[in-house]
Motif scaffolding. Sequence first.
Motif, short mmCIF file in Angstrom:
data_model
loop_
_atom_site.label_atom_id
_atom_site.label_comp_id
_atom_site.label_asym_id
_atom_site.label_seq_id
_atom_site.Cartn_x
_atom_site.Cartn_y
_atom_site.Cartn_z
N PHE A 1 -0.87 7.05 7.60
CA PHE A 1 -1.48 5.78 7.26
C PHE A 1 -0.46 4.66 7.40
CE2 PHE A 1 -3.55 9.08 4.68
CZ PHE A 1 -4.86 8.97 5.16
N GLN A 2 -0.92 3.42 7.24
CA GLN A 2 -0.06 2.27 7.43
C GLN A 2 1.15 2.30 6.49
OE1 GLN A 2 -3.14 2.10 6.10
NE2 GLN A 2 -3.05 0.96 4.18
N ASP A 3 2.29 1.87 7.01
CA ASP A 3 3.51 1.78 6.21
C ASP A 3 3.55 0.38 5.59
OD1 ASP A 3 5.97 1.91 5.08
OD2 ASP A 3 7.11 2.01 6.95
N LEU A 4 3.01 0.26 4.38
CA LEU A 4 2.89 -1.05 3.73
C LEU A 4 3.16 -0.90 2.24
CD1 LEU A 4 2.18 -4.06 4.11
CD2 LEU A 4 -0.22 -3.45 3.75
N LEU A 5 4.07 -1.73 1.74
CA LEU A 5 4.49 -1.66 0.34
C LEU A 5 4.40 -3.05 -0.29
CD1 LEU A 5 5.99 -0.32 -2.14
CD2 LEU A 5 8.12 -0.96 -1.00
N ALA A 6 3.63 -3.17 -1.36
CA ALA A 6 3.60 -4.41 -2.16
C ALA A 6 4.80 -4.35 -3.10
CB ALA A 6 2.29 -4.50 -2.94
N TYR A 7 5.91 -4.96 -2.67
CA TYR A 7 7.18 -4.66 -3.34
C TYR A 7 7.68 -5.73 -4.30
CZ TYR A 7 10.43 -7.80 -0.84
OH TYR A 7 11.13 -8.89 -0.38
N LYS A 8 7.11 -6.95 -4.26
CA LYS A 8 7.68 -8.01 -5.10
C LYS A 8 6.60 -8.97 -5.59
CE LYS A 8 10.39 -11.16 -3.17
NZ LYS A 8 11.60 -11.82 -2.61
N LEU A 9 6.72 -9.36 -6.87
CA LEU A 9 5.88 -10.40 -7.48
C LEU A 9 6.80 -11.46 -8.07
CD1 LEU A 9 3.37 -8.13 -9.44
CD2 LEU A 9 2.81 -9.50 -7.43
N VAL A 10 6.50 -12.73 -7.81
CA VAL A 10 7.31 -13.83 -8.33
C VAL A 10 6.41 -14.75 -9.14
CG1 VAL A 10 8.86 -15.73 -7.81
CG2 VAL A 10 8.85 -13.70 -6.34
N PHE A 11 6.71 -14.88 -10.43
CA PHE A 11 5.92 -15.72 -11.31
C PHE A 11 6.30 -17.19 -11.15
CE2 PHE A 11 4.56 -11.83 -13.00
CZ PHE A 11 3.53 -12.05 -13.90
N PRO A 12 5.38 -18.10 -11.45
CA PRO A 12 5.68 -19.53 -11.36
C PRO A 12 6.57 -19.98 -12.52
CG PRO A 12 3.49 -19.24 -12.25
CD PRO A 12 3.98 -17.86 -11.86
N GLU A 13 6.96 -21.24 -12.51
CA GLU A 13 7.73 -21.81 -13.61
C GLU A 13 6.76 -22.34 -14.67
OE1 GLU A 13 11.33 -25.01 -14.47
OE2 GLU A 13 10.67 -24.59 -12.42
N PHE A 14 7.05 -22.02 -15.94
CA PHE A 14 6.21 -22.48 -17.05
C PHE A 14 6.98 -23.51 -17.87
CE2 PHE A 14 5.00 -18.04 -16.18
CZ PHE A 14 3.63 -18.18 -15.98
N PRO A 15 6.28 -24.43 -18.53
CA PRO A 15 6.96 -25.38 -19.43
C PRO A 15 7.70 -24.63 -20.54
CG PRO A 15 4.68 -26.03 -19.04
CD PRO A 15 4.83 -24.65 -18.46
#
Length: 316
Positions: A285-299
Motif C-alpha cells: 500500500f501507499q507509503d504515507l505517514l501523518a507525522y507532525k501536527l503544529v498547533f496555532p499560537e494562543f493568547p
Amino acid sequence: MKEFIIDKVNEKQRFDKYLKRILPNSSNSFIYKMLRKKNIELNSKRAKGDEILKAGDSVKLFFSDDTYNKMSSKELVSSNEYDKAFRELKGIKVIYEHEDFMILYKPSGILSQKDDNKILSLNEWAIGYLLDSSFIKIEDLSFFKPSVLNRLDRNTRGLIIVGKTLRGSRRISEMLNVRSLHKYYQATVEGNCNLNGDYSAYLFKDKDKNKVYIYENVKDVPDNQKYSFIKTGIKSLDYDGSFSKVEIELITGKSHQIRAHLSFLGFPLKGDIKYNAKLESVEKFQDLLAYKLVFPEFPESDEWAHLSNKIFMVDK
C-alpha cells in the motif's frame, strides 16, 4: 427528583444544550417552561438556560418518574464493541493526552472510523481506552461520544486527534476548519520529485469506486459533478535514483487528496497502485505517514496557552 453532577466531559457548554442532551425527547418550549417554573434548577437556583456549565455544578430535575422516563428515554449503550476494540486492535499508541483531547498513533491497516462493513476502528479503541481509564462512564455515551476529529485512510499511518470532551471536540474542529492547526505528512514517491510550494487543483470523488479524480482547472470538471477546491503543500527532501522523499502539508483535507494530487502531478506514492504507482515495490500500500501536527499560537490568557506553537511528531 433526579440530580446530575457536571463532570469534565460535559462542562463548558450552555445549560439548555446540556438539558436537551439528557432530555432528548423534550421540546425547547418544555425545557424553558420547566426552568421558569423552577422544576429544573442549577446549583439549587432558578436558571435561564444560557449559563455555561462548570465541573461540579448540580443539576436537579423535579419531575415525576413517568415524565422523566418519557423525556429521557434513549437506546441503551453497550460497552461490548469498545472493550473488544481496546483488547484486540494492536499497535495504537497514545502520543499525548490533554483533558479535552488526545493524540493517537494509528498503524496502517486500521480504520479511523467504522465503515459500512462495521469493522472495529480506532474510534472504538479510543472510547474503550477512555472507559478503561475511567475518564468516562458508559452512561456518558448517551449524551456525548468521544470521536476522531481528523481521519486517515485505512492504510495511512500516523497521528490522529480524538476529542475527549464536547468543548475539546468543538475547539479542535474549529481549528481544523479554519486551518490554523497544521498537518504534515512524509511520503516516498516515484521519480525525482522537483516540487516545492503550494499546489492547487479541483477534486471529484467517485463514491462507487472509492476513488478521486483531480482537475487542474474547474472548467475541466465533468458537468454536474460535485467538486472541491484543494491545496497541497509539497517540499522535496531527498532522491535515491528511483524514489524521492517528500514532506506534504495538507492545507485542505479531502479524501485521498495527497495520493491523488501527487499522482496527478506526476509523482505517485510508492506502492500506491490505485493511483498509478508503477515501479516495483515491496510495499502493498501507499507509503504515507501523518507525522507532525503544529498547533496555532494562543493568547497568554487562554487556557490552552501552554499549547501555543506546540509540535507533536512521530518517528518515520
